[in-house]
Design a protein around this motif. Structure first.
Motif, short mmCIF file in Angstrom:
data_model
loop_
_atom_site.label_atom_id
_atom_site.label_comp_id
_atom_site.label_asym_id
_atom_site.label_seq_id
_atom_site.Cartn_x
_atom_site.Cartn_y
_atom_site.Cartn_z
N LEU A 314 0.83 -1.21 0.00
CA LEU A 314 0.00 0.00 0.00
C LEU A 314 0.87 1.26 0.00
CD1 LEU A 314 -3.05 0.67 0.30
CD2 LEU A 314 -2.67 0.82 2.74
N VAL A 317 2.52 1.89 -3.36
CA VAL A 317 1.62 2.47 -4.34
C VAL A 317 1.68 4.00 -4.27
CG1 VAL A 317 -0.84 2.80 -4.80
CG2 VAL A 317 0.06 0.51 -4.52
N PHE A 318 1.75 4.52 -3.05
CA PHE A 318 1.81 5.98 -2.89
C PHE A 318 3.20 6.52 -3.23
CE2 PHE A 318 -2.03 5.08 -0.57
CZ PHE A 318 -2.83 6.16 -0.90
N THR A 321 3.52 6.71 -6.95
CA THR A 321 2.81 7.83 -7.54
C THR A 321 3.53 9.15 -7.30
OG1 THR A 321 0.72 6.72 -7.25
CG2 THR A 321 0.64 9.09 -7.58
N PHE A 322 3.91 9.40 -6.05
CA PHE A 322 4.39 10.74 -5.74
C PHE A 322 5.86 10.93 -6.07
CE2 PHE A 322 0.50 10.45 -3.18
CZ PHE A 322 -0.17 11.45 -3.84
N LEU A 325 5.54 9.43 -10.70
CA LEU A 325 4.52 9.79 -11.66
C LEU A 325 4.16 11.27 -11.63
CD1 LEU A 325 2.01 6.81 -11.39
CD2 LEU A 325 3.55 7.31 -13.25
N VAL A 326 3.76 11.76 -10.46
CA VAL A 326 3.24 13.12 -10.36
C VAL A 326 4.32 14.15 -10.70
CG1 VAL A 326 2.39 14.86 -8.75
CG2 VAL A 326 1.40 12.58 -8.76
N PHE B 51 -3.53 10.49 -11.84
CA PHE B 51 -2.63 9.64 -11.06
C PHE B 51 -3.12 9.50 -9.62
CE2 PHE B 51 1.05 10.99 -13.98
CZ PHE B 51 0.83 9.89 -14.79
N ILE B 52 -3.51 10.62 -9.03
CA ILE B 52 -3.90 10.58 -7.61
C ILE B 52 -5.16 9.75 -7.43
CG2 ILE B 52 -4.74 12.00 -5.70
CD1 ILE B 52 -2.75 14.19 -6.78
N THR B 55 -4.42 6.11 -7.89
CA THR B 55 -3.69 5.61 -6.73
C THR B 55 -4.64 5.31 -5.57
OG1 THR B 55 -1.76 6.87 -7.35
CG2 THR B 55 -1.88 6.17 -5.08
N LEU B 56 -5.59 6.23 -5.35
CA LEU B 56 -6.55 6.01 -4.27
C LEU B 56 -7.41 4.78 -4.57
CD1 LEU B 56 -7.54 9.68 -3.44
CD2 LEU B 56 -6.09 8.15 -2.12
N LYS B 58 -6.40 2.15 -6.22
CA LYS B 58 -5.56 0.99 -5.91
C LYS B 58 -5.51 0.76 -4.40
CE LYS B 58 -1.66 1.71 -8.44
NZ LYS B 58 -0.29 1.41 -8.90
#
Lengths: 326, 112
Positions: A314, A317-318, A321-322, A325-326, B51-52, B55-56, B58
């Motif tokens: 979990l 995953v964050f 992304t941060f 990706l972002v 993306f955000i 992600t949430l 997932k």
């Protein structure tokens, strides 16, 4: 332990919280959840701090998919590909973990063992990949120079970044060699000397009109880093203090040093979680093989380490992304 | 535990499929960065919003199915989810606003 529990109990399950079961959850599972909540807050603190710093330097932050472009054993630029593979490995190991839990509910010992084994292997591959990614990041890919006012200047040809080795020629002019213990000064050590000296890089730039300097400054509207004209490039290069190759906690050839600091800290903290998850999984795996849980009549312990393992997924995953990706 | 003897294998593989597809979409968008989504949007770019949100999604899949929150008692679930969600939103909001303020204060002082 009995002395700490308010409700007097003579039963054997006092150690595991007594017979009272708030919310119908066992003591161990509930505490695992509360640990996960607190750990989630720790991680969100780190990621929020990353967010703050990124906004603070929003127009000079490195572009992540220019940084992580390597794939093991393959040459070339593949932005994000390897990080995506790592994400798959971790999600897949999460699946084998939940399958182990599922098999545990059906009291199928061999299935639990095999699924746990697959989970452990997945975890080891993930940590190995992360170690590889760290070493690639530390080694760097292009090389750059840093000015006295702390800016990182990279070199481009036809708009594409090129490595120092591609255009810097000749001998270094300052005749510096690495001090080693055997040639004198045994009590001193010094930091690694870069392959090229500052003068050498500046002279190579002056000698080659095709090369341009790229600054960290990003046009926020186009998300592109600024490329300087030849004259501005010479003016900026006059302030050069050092040649940077790779990244560490003090300098970072890809741009802002604090980006590297956060990268090492957050992925390191996550990697440490994965590592401890693997170790706990191995312990539980052996217990499964020894039949401990079969005798106990339930596989709740597998469920509890499963919660921890899913939590690690979990968090990734964050982080994925941060950071990428972002 | 009500689910004690039935198997959830099919559901698990389905969720794995969904998580994989979401990851593929994220990576694909991250590589091609379509211009229309990349450079504009409310607050941050549309791409970042996608993306955000993905992600949430997932995170929801992992927490609900893999970590089996869906099977826990309602208020146990709530003390986990509400605590985390509230505190994280609070923290992130404050820190991102502060970061933007710092940028506005510092960036005029940097000469490029």
């Amino acid at each position: 332990m009995e002395a700490n529990i308010a409700v007097p109990s003579n039963s054997k399950d006092t150690w595991s919280g007594g017979s009272a079961k708030p919310f119908g959850a066992s003591y161990g599972k509930m505490m695992m959840w509360f640990f996960i909540v607190s750990d989630a807050l720790t991680f969100s603190g780190f990621l929020a701090a990353y967010g703050l710093t990124r906004f603070k330097f929003i127009d000079s932050w490195p572009i992540a998919d220019e940084v992580f472009t390597h794939v093991p054993f393959v040459h070339g630029e593949f932005p994000m590909i390897y990080v995506a593979i790592m994400t798959f490995i971790l999600i897949f190991s999460s699946v084998t973990m939940v399958l182990a839990v599922d098999a545990g509910h059906q009291m199928k010992k061999n299935k639990v063992a095999w699924y746990m084994f697959a989970t452990i292997i997945g975890g080891i591959i993930f940590v190995g990949s992360q170690a590889w990614e760290w070493s690639t990041f530390i080694k760097g890919s292009y090389g750059a120079v840093k000015t006295t006012d702390g800016k990182v200047l990279q070199f481009v040809k036809d708009g594409k970044q090129i490595a120092l080795a591609d255009f810097v020629t000749g001998e270094r002019t300052d005749e510096r060699v690495q001090h080693t213990r055997k040639n004198g000064l045994w009590f001193e050590k010094e930091e690694t000397i870069s392959t090229y000296s500052v003068d050498q890089v500046v002279n190579a730039y002056k000698a080659n009109p095709a090369i341009q300097v790229r600054t960290e400054f990003m046009n926020v509207d186009t998300k592109k880093k600024t490329i300087l004209s030849r004259e501005d490039g010479i003016a900026e290069l006059a302030k050069t203090k050092m040649v940077v190759e790779g990244a560490n906690l003090h300098v970072n050839e890809y741009g802002n040093t604090i980006f590297a600091d956060f990268f090492f800290f957050i992925t390191g903290f996550h990697g440490f979680h994965v590592l401890s998850g693997i170790i706990i999984n191995i312990i539980i795996f052996f217990n499964v093989i020894l039949g401990t849980y079969q005798r106990r009549g339930h596989y709740e312990m597998v469920e509890k380490v499963g919660l921890y393992w899913h939590f690690v997924d979990l968090v990734w995953v964050f982080v994925f992304t941060f950071f990428y990706l972002v | 535990m009500a689910h004690a003897h039935e198997s959830n294998t099919k559901r698990i593989w389905m969720v794995f499929g969904i998580l994989s597809v979401i990851t593929l979409v994220e990576v694909y968008l991250g590589i091609i960065k379509p211009e229309a989504l990349h450079l504009n949007g409310p607050g941050t770019s549309w791409l970042n919003w996608i993306f955000i949100i993905l992600t949430l999604a997932k995170a929801y899949g992992i927490a609900w199915v893999f970590m089996h929150l869906e099977g826990e008692k309602k208020w146990f679930r709530r003390c986990i989810v509400w605590t985390a969600v509230f505190l994280i939103i609070y923290l992130v909001t404050l820190l991102l606003i502060e970061g933007e303020y710092l940028y506005e204060t510092l960036s005029p002082l940097v000469k490029w």
